[in-house]
Motif scaffolding. Structure first.
Motif, short mmCIF file in Angstrom:
data_model
loop_
_atom_site.label_atom_id
_atom_site.label_comp_id
_atom_site.label_asym_id
_atom_site.label_seq_id
_atom_site.Cartn_x
_atom_site.Cartn_y
_atom_site.Cartn_z
N LEU A 1 0.83 -1.20 0.00
CA LEU A 1 0.00 0.00 0.00
C LEU A 1 0.87 1.26 0.00
O LEU A 1 0.61 2.22 -0.74
CB LEU A 1 -0.94 -0.01 1.22
N ALA A 2 1.90 1.23 0.83
CA ALA A 2 2.78 2.40 0.90
C ALA A 2 3.43 2.65 -0.45
O ALA A 2 3.52 3.80 -0.91
CB ALA A 2 3.84 2.19 1.99
N ALA A 3 3.89 1.61 -1.08
CA ALA A 3 4.52 1.76 -2.40
C ALA A 3 3.53 2.37 -3.38
O ALA A 3 3.86 3.25 -4.18
CB ALA A 3 5.02 0.42 -2.91
N ARG A 4 2.29 1.89 -3.28
CA ARG A 4 1.23 2.42 -4.15
C ARG A 4 1.02 3.91 -3.89
O ARG A 4 0.91 4.71 -4.83
CB ARG A 4 -0.05 1.64 -3.85
N LEU A 5 0.96 4.27 -2.63
CA LEU A 5 0.70 5.68 -2.27
C LEU A 5 1.87 6.57 -2.66
O LEU A 5 1.67 7.72 -3.05
CB LEU A 5 0.43 5.79 -0.77
N ARG A 6 3.07 6.04 -2.51
CA ARG A 6 4.24 6.82 -2.90
C ARG A 6 4.33 6.98 -4.40
O ARG A 6 5.09 7.79 -4.91
CB ARG A 6 5.53 6.12 -2.44
N GLY A 7 3.58 6.12 -5.11
CA GLY A 7 3.68 6.15 -6.57
C GLY A 7 4.75 5.20 -7.10
O GLY A 7 5.04 5.17 -8.28
N ASP A 8 5.34 4.39 -6.19
CA ASP A 8 6.38 3.45 -6.63
C ASP A 8 5.79 2.19 -7.22
O ASP A 8 6.51 1.35 -7.78
CB ASP A 8 7.28 3.07 -5.44
N ALA A 9 4.49 2.00 -7.04
CA ALA A 9 3.87 0.79 -7.62
C ALA A 9 2.57 1.21 -8.27
O ALA A 9 1.95 2.20 -7.89
CB ALA A 9 3.61 -0.25 -6.54
N GLY A 10 2.17 0.47 -9.28
CA GLY A 10 0.93 0.78 -9.99
C GLY A 10 -0.24 -0.01 -9.44
O GLY A 10 -0.15 -0.57 -8.34
N PRO A 11 -1.32 -0.07 -10.19
CA PRO A 11 -2.54 -0.74 -9.71
C PRO A 11 -2.35 -2.24 -9.51
O PRO A 11 -3.18 -2.88 -8.87
CB PRO A 11 -3.54 -0.51 -10.86
N GLU A 12 -1.24 -2.77 -10.03
CA GLU A 12 -1.02 -4.21 -9.89
C GLU A 12 -0.48 -4.57 -8.51
O GLU A 12 -0.30 -5.77 -8.21
CB GLU A 12 -0.06 -4.70 -10.97
N ALA A 13 -0.23 -3.55 -7.69
CA ALA A 13 0.39 -3.82 -6.38
C ALA A 13 -0.40 -4.86 -5.59
O ALA A 13 0.19 -5.77 -4.98
CB ALA A 13 0.50 -2.52 -5.58
N GLY A 14 -1.72 -4.74 -5.62
CA GLY A 14 -2.56 -5.69 -4.88
C GLY A 14 -2.35 -7.12 -5.35
O GLY A 14 -2.15 -8.03 -4.54
N SER A 15 -2.34 -7.30 -6.65
CA SER A 15 -2.13 -8.65 -7.19
C SER A 15 -0.74 -9.18 -6.85
O SER A 15 -0.56 -10.33 -6.46
CB SER A 15 -2.32 -8.64 -8.71
N ARG A 16 0.24 -8.31 -6.98
CA ARG A 16 1.60 -8.78 -6.74
C ARG A 16 1.78 -9.24 -5.31
O ARG A 16 2.32 -10.31 -5.03
CB ARG A 16 2.61 -7.66 -7.04
N VAL A 17 1.30 -8.42 -4.38
CA VAL A 17 1.52 -8.81 -2.98
C VAL A 17 0.67 -10.03 -2.64
O VAL A 17 1.10 -10.91 -1.89
CB VAL A 17 1.26 -7.62 -2.03
N THR A 18 -0.50 -10.13 -3.23
CA THR A 18 -1.31 -11.33 -3.00
C THR A 18 -0.56 -12.58 -3.44
O THR A 18 -0.46 -13.57 -2.71
CB THR A 18 -2.64 -11.23 -3.78
N GLU A 19 -0.03 -12.53 -4.64
CA GLU A 19 0.70 -13.69 -5.14
C GLU A 19 1.88 -14.03 -4.25
O GLU A 19 2.13 -15.21 -3.94
CB GLU A 19 1.17 -13.43 -6.58
#
Lengths: 225, 225, 225, 225
Positions: free
Chosen positions: C168-186
């Motif tokens: 989530l932090a990476a997403r908020l910082r802009g370091d990760a895109g919308p795929e962040a949820g899928s990546r961390v889930t996997e």
DNA sequence: GATGAATGAGCTTTCATTCAT
DNA sequence: AATGAATGAAAGCTCATTCAT
């Protein structure tokens, strides 16, 4: 950081203590001129003199002490040079005009000194008195010579001094040009009811103003480090 | 520690906030007059106003803000009262003479205000300008009326201002008596080449100087707590 | 200065006290997200809520109190909506994947809330616990269903939570895109030794993520003033 | 109040300035660990170091400066000792496992340092980066050796770091025992799809963890004064 | 004489909190 | 309930001054 100032150059061949003291005085001039007396800090003076802060107190009791020293030196240096340049001048008004114009020329040629003089006016009344004494000797001569009818008292001298200082300040601020000395001279003479033509002539006559003689850096010396 | 000053008295019947603000301004006047602007500290002002130090910042952003406020109030209060007292006066020289004498009388009757004005000269150039504007309006009228031949420029105005301020300072220091206003007026008029007799007459004529109108303490009231 | 936030809108038709309280909570979210908990000041929250600073204390004991309230509200709002969206979903891994992805989607769609969640992690352990409880219910179901062999204990849950928060932090910082949820889930599923194919399928399958339902401003209302 | 910390002990035989500086750094570690960076105050650090508050500023520009110094020292001290302890270790997974376990062991043996590391994560991103760089060098070696099939990118590294930090935090809180290093190692390796047996073996194999080498207090010396 | 670390008082400013209105 | 002025503790920081080396 700071190229040697006049005091340091003068002390070049004295012992180390005297040289350090001179460095501090040069630095103080710089800092007082830049920041004003109040805002000046002992640490800043020491830093600019490139000595340790504790060293300051080896040479001066406190900030006031160095201020008094610096101001006295500046005042006597300038006054002496004016006096020497006027040797043999007899006419009181000519002397007054010359001294005034020379004073402003000196003080504005070395702006740091100029600012210190202006700023010292409020803080170092003794220096103020000394300059008044010097500047009014000629006025009294003018009375004796019958050129000035006004009575020279403290109030008048104070007023004249404030006029000359105001002219110097305008010069230092850049609000007045090299004619400031002549203008203020003429105004003062008018104020003393000198005939306008004579006042104008005295104030604007061609004179050779000396350069302020300061011990200066021999050219080939010193490299920045 | 501090009896209520003019601002506080004036605010007596306003709300608490206004009263506190007024106390702070009175205290600031006191401290600025005593220590000068630079040396004055916010804490000292708050202490003298008998409020907590944090309270200062409820009312003013910083020291400069209160200084500007105080100076503006003093300058306009005095200028307004002088203007009002001169209503209907037509002769430019009379007006100049009156304004100068009244100004020095006002400012020396309330010495703290006087000192603030003197000290503000360097720190609040706007206030300085404002006073110059006021004081030189009459000089320009004098030109139009043909009484003054000199050209009124910045240098001249600056010189006159410095003379008046010097007279005020002498008065505040106790080096000059109530005649200071007349003396400096006469000197200025001489400087402008007004005929000496006329200058003398303008400067010394009998006029009724007003008292500076300040809200003052009703006698029987309040004791400090 | 601040357009009404979600809490304020929701409280639109309640009594004034409730509306003020809601304004404060919206403002607190804003300020906590912008400045962090520690740097946030009560005065700033009140200013942003456009109420007097004293009003804050009518509604909350102190800064910690409003922080706890805000965090609890955010946590339950999000958790409830995730739960509701998952109604009828039976497979534990699907549920876990959905919840994780939905959580990150929600929290990053409302970045202020997202930051508050991240920052609350250290300051409000209760909130942290609550989120862990919610998120690990499905993991335990996964054990019961025999899909997860690992033992679910506090250490494991803590690790998973930290992974999700990092995403989530990476997403908020802009370091990760919308795929962040899928990546961390996997990654989490791999970590739990779910067969890679299954993990990939669960994490990346097409699902319809809800929009975070927040009371929103009716269009025609409000004008800036 | 404070027994000498590691920095002070190390500086025992240096000059006074270095000793004072070291005392301040030890005190800063203590205070940062106890209160966090934001809540830590310069005065508190000085008090704990038993020096005057002004002394702080002789050695550090501000709080950020000492924080950066402290964090850099801690990070390099630990990283260097881990590197040295792994000299000659060839297998990438073994290296990763060793480094992770050693890191947690070190950081939890000196809890103040551990907390500073955790808390620095948000405030000193450079330190964070540095630790990530160190920790992922071995992962990349693992790719080259064909042991890791996953692609090592920023997201993955960030995730792993957050896991290791979470394990350290759990250890420091007392929520996890000495096995925390092994557990998180195994979880990471599982996450990277290393065969479970190999992951388990790497994570739990008997290794000799070094003690963090810190200059320590000779026993019989000094008493607080 | 020269150093510069150490001191501690004192400055400006912020802020959580209280309380009379 | 709402206000906002008032408070005073405490923060960061500066600086004149001392003193052991």
């Amino acid at each position: 950081m700071m190229t040697s100032g006049p005091f340091a150059v003068e002390a070049r061949h004295q012992n180390k203590s005297a040289r350090t003291r001179a460095r501090l005085m040069d630095a103080a001039v710089e800092v007082f001129a830049r920041d004003g007396f109040e805002a000046a800090s002992v640490n800043e003076i020491a830093r600019m003199a490139e000595v340790a802060n504790g060293t300051f107190y080896v040479h001066f009791k406190d900030k006031d002490a160095i201020a008094a020293n610096v101001a006295a030196r500046i005042a006597t240096d300038i006054a002496d040079q004016i006096d020497r340049a006027m040797e043999g001048m007899d006419d009181a008004l000519d002397r007054f005009g010359f001294a005034t114009r020379q004073f402003i020329a000196f003080a504005s040629s070395q702006p740091q000194w100029g600012w210190v003089i202006i700023r010292a006016a409020s803080f170092l009344p003794e220096m103020h008195r000394q300059m008044e004494t010097h500047m009014c000797a000629d006025l009294e001569m003018g009375c004796r010579q019958g050129q000035i009818s006004a009575e020279i008292d403290a109030f008048l001298v104070d007023t004249i001094t404030s006029m000359v200082f105001a002219a110097l300040a305008a010069r230092l601020r850049g609000d007045a040009g090299p004619e400031a000395g002549s203008r203020v001279t003429e105004l003062v003479l008018n104020m003393l009811n000198i005939p306008p033509q004579r006042a104008h002539e005295v104030a604007w006559q061609d004179i050779t103003l000396k350069d302020l003689h300061l011990p200066t850096q021999p050219k080939t010396e010193r490299l920045a480090h």
